[in-house]
Design an enzyme around this catalytic site. Structure first.
Site: not given
Ligand code: SAH
Length: 217
Positions: A64
């Site tokens: 993000s």
């Molecule tokens: N907090 C992260 C943001 C990553 S983007 C950071 O700081 O880098 C959001 C993430 O949510 C992705 O890696 C995606 O794979 C994950 N995601 C999407 N659906 C999900 C689910 N049902 N359970 C766990 N993770 C999920």
């Protein structure tokens, strides 16, 4: 991995720019000053780590934008020792920020490759108050519920029922709610069993919350 004076300088400047954009929770700003964001990016993006931008990570996901991390962390009203569930570990950067604030963090990721990488980085930073899990965050982590705070770092079209159930009374959930195209940052306070207060904030664009797990080949 090295955290040089140059990195520290760039980071300080980034944190000041985030303050200018309206973030005033000193615990959040302090944590962002402390955690080296470039540790959570591939070498190829290191130069960009202290720009206020989202960046690609593996599996077509993103780390993000720093402002978004600050915005969500501030809305979440995290305190020392708060028990926080994060859905979407991704790079692990947001988890590290919550950990640096002093929260007890449970973070879950559906991509095994991302889970393994984030866990290795958080372990190397010796963040013993951050625990990583591989699984489907839509189901939450019932064995550790209730949580004081729940944070979704991916876009949901509706609030997962299991997560509402796993939120403590008096607890707060921050969730980007809307379509694939755009989501409204929403804060849900659990007033009593089955009684919730909803507040809407600015619009953002997140990668989608998907169901099921995705294992490493
Ligand atoms: N907090 C992260 C943001 C990553 S983007 C950071 O700081 O880098 C959001 C993430 O949510 C992705 O890696 C995606 O794979 C994950 N995601 C999407 N659906 C999900 C689910 N049902 N359970 C766990 N993770 C999920």
């Amino acid at each position: 991995m090295e955290d040089t004076y140059r990195h520290k300088g760039l980071r300080k400047r980034l944190v000041e720019s985030i303050r200018q954009k309206g973030i005033n929770d000193e615990n959040v700003l302090e944590a962002m000053n402390k955690i080296p964001r470039h540790f959570f990016l591939d070498k190829a993006f290191e130069e960009m780590a202290y720009e206020d931008q989202a960046m690609p990570i593996e599996e077509g996901q993103t780390i993000s934008q720093p402002f978004t991390v600050a915005y969500q962390s501030q809305l979440l009203e995290v305190r020392k020792r708060s028990k926080v569930l994060e859905i979407g570990t991704g790079s692990g950067y947001q988890s590290a920020i919550l950990g640096a604030i002093g929260a007890r963090v449970y973070t879950i990721e559906r991509h095994e490759a991302l889970y393994l990488k984030a866990k290795a980085m958080l372990d190397s930073l010796q963040m013993s108050n951050v625990r990583c899990y591989y699984g489907d965050g839509i189901k939450g982590l019932g064995e550790f519920a209730p949580f004081d705070r729940i944070l979704l770092t991916c876009a949901a079209t509706e609030v997962p029922e299991a997560l509402l159930n796993q939120l403590a009374i008096g607890g707060i959930m921050v969730i980007p709610l809307g379509s694939q195209k755009e989501q409204t940052m929403t804060r849900i306070k659990k007033i009593a069993e089955s009684e919730y207060n909803y507040e809407e904030f600015d619009n953002f664009k997140f990668v989608p919350l998907l169901s099921g797990k995705n294992s490493k080949q």
